[in-house]
Design an enzyme around this catalytic site. Structure first.
Site, mmCIF file in Angstrom:
data_model
loop_
_atom_site.group_PDB
_atom_site.id
_atom_site.type_symbol
_atom_site.label_atom_id
_atom_site.label_comp_id
_atom_site.label_asym_id
_atom_site.label_seq_id
_atom_site.Cartn_x
_atom_site.Cartn_y
_atom_site.Cartn_z
ATOM 1 C CB CYS A 1 -0.878 -0.012 1.251
ATOM 2 S SG CYS A 1 -1.737 1.538 1.533
HETATM 3 N N1 MHO Z 1 -6.486 -1.741 2.905
HETATM 4 C C1 MHO Z 1 -6.156 -0.384 2.587
HETATM 5 C C2 MHO Z 1 -5.349 -0.261 1.346
HETATM 6 C C3 MHO Z 1 -5.003 1.126 1.010
HETATM 7 S S1 MHO Z 1 -3.588 1.202 0.147
HETATM 8 C C4 MHO Z 1 -3.459 2.743 -0.462
HETATM 9 C C5 MHO Z 1 -7.427 0.398 2.533
HETATM 10 O O1 MHO Z 1 -8.091 0.501 1.496
HETATM 11 O O2 MHO Z 1 -7.768 0.963 3.547
HETATM 12 O O3 MHO Z 1 -3.821 0.397 -1.050
#
Ligand code: MHO
Length: 209
Positions: free
Chosen positions: A16
Site C-alpha cells: 500500500c
Molecule cells: N487496505 C487499505 C489499502 C489502502 S492502500 C493505499 C485500505 O483501502 O484501507 O492500497
C-alpha cells in the site's frame, strides 16, 4: 530547502503506497516523496483503475547524504518480500514488490541485494521484481501525504497549504512519516516534544482533541 541541489530519483513498490511514502519520508537525505503507479504498460492508471500497475512511491533524494544502496536497505527492512501479492490484508497484484532502476548500475545493485535477502530468508521465495522504470504516474492528490491528512490535529498544526505546496514540502513529508509512526524512535520522540510544546503555548484548546 534549496531546489538547485542535484537530486536523484528512485521508485519502489512495497505494498500500500500510503505506507510506502511514510517509510521513506523520514530518512535523512530524502527531500520529497510522491505516491503513484508504475510497473505496468496501461496508460493513465488511476486508484480505481490501476490495471497492470503497482502502487509505488517515488523518492527524490540528495545523493550526497543518502545513496541508492541505503534506500534498498530501507526497502528490504520495511516489508515482507516473500508474500506473493502484498502485505497482510492488502492482497492483489497492485501490492507486488518491485525495485525500479535506471539501468545497469542500479540493476546490478538491486540484483545483489535481492540475492543477499534471499540467502537470509532461505525458507521462502523472495518475489521482488527488478525492472527498469518506465512511466511513473503520480497518484491523485488525496493519496499524497495520506497519513498526515488523516491526522487532523497534526494537519491543523501545519496550517493551510495549497495542495501543490503540501506535495513539495519536506516538512509535510516528515510529519507524514511521523503520523504513521515510521520515523526512527528518537525522531518520533523529538517531534512529539516539539508538537506538545507548540500545543501548550499556542493551541491549548487543541490538546483536548
Ligand atoms: N487496505 C487499505 C489499502 C489502502 S492502500 C493505499 C485500505 O483501502 O484501507 O492500497
Amino acid at each position: 530547502s534549496d531546489d538547485r541541489r542535484p537530486l536523484k530519483t528512485a521508485v519502489f513498490a512495497l505494498g500500500c503506497f500510503w505506507r510506502s511514502e511514510a517509510v521513506f519520508g523520514c530518512l535523512p537525505g530524502v527531500v520529497r516523496t510522491t505516491v503513484g503507479y508504475s510497473g505496468g504498460s496501461a496508460l493513465n492508471p488511476t486508484y480505481k483503475r490501476i490495471r497492470d500497475h503497482a502502487e509505488v512511491v517515488q523518492v527524490e533524494y540528495d545523493p550526497k547524504i543518502v545513496q541508492f544502496r541505503q534506500l534498498l536497505d530501507v526497502f528490504w527492512t520495511s516489508h515482507d518480500p516473500t508474500e506473493v501479492f502484498g502485505q497482510g490484508p492488502d492482497v492483489g497484484d497492485r501490492y507486488r514488490s518491485i525495485i525500479f532502476t535506471n539501468g545497469t548500475g542500479e540493476t546490478r545493485m538491486a540484483a545483489v541485494s535481492k540475492e543477499k535477502q534471499q540467502a537470509k530468508i532461505r525458507s521462502n521465495i523472495v518475489t521482488t521484481q527488478i525492472q527498469e522504470l518506465g512511466m511513473f504516474y503520480a497518484a491523485e492528490t488525496e493519496h499524497q501525504k495520506f497519513e498526515l491528512k488523516h491526522n487532523p490535529q497534526l494537519f491543523q498544526l501545519l496550517g493551510f497549504m495549497p495542495a501543490e505546496e503540501l506535495q513539495r514540502s519536506s516538512l509535510a513529508m516528515k510529519l507524514n512519516s511521523y503520523a504513521a509512526e515510521l520515523c526512527p524512535p528518537d525522531v518520533q520522540s523529538r517531534i512529539d516534544a516539539k508538537i506538545n510544546n507548540i500545543l501548550d503555548k499556542e493551541w491549548p484548546v487543541l490538546k483536548d482533541i
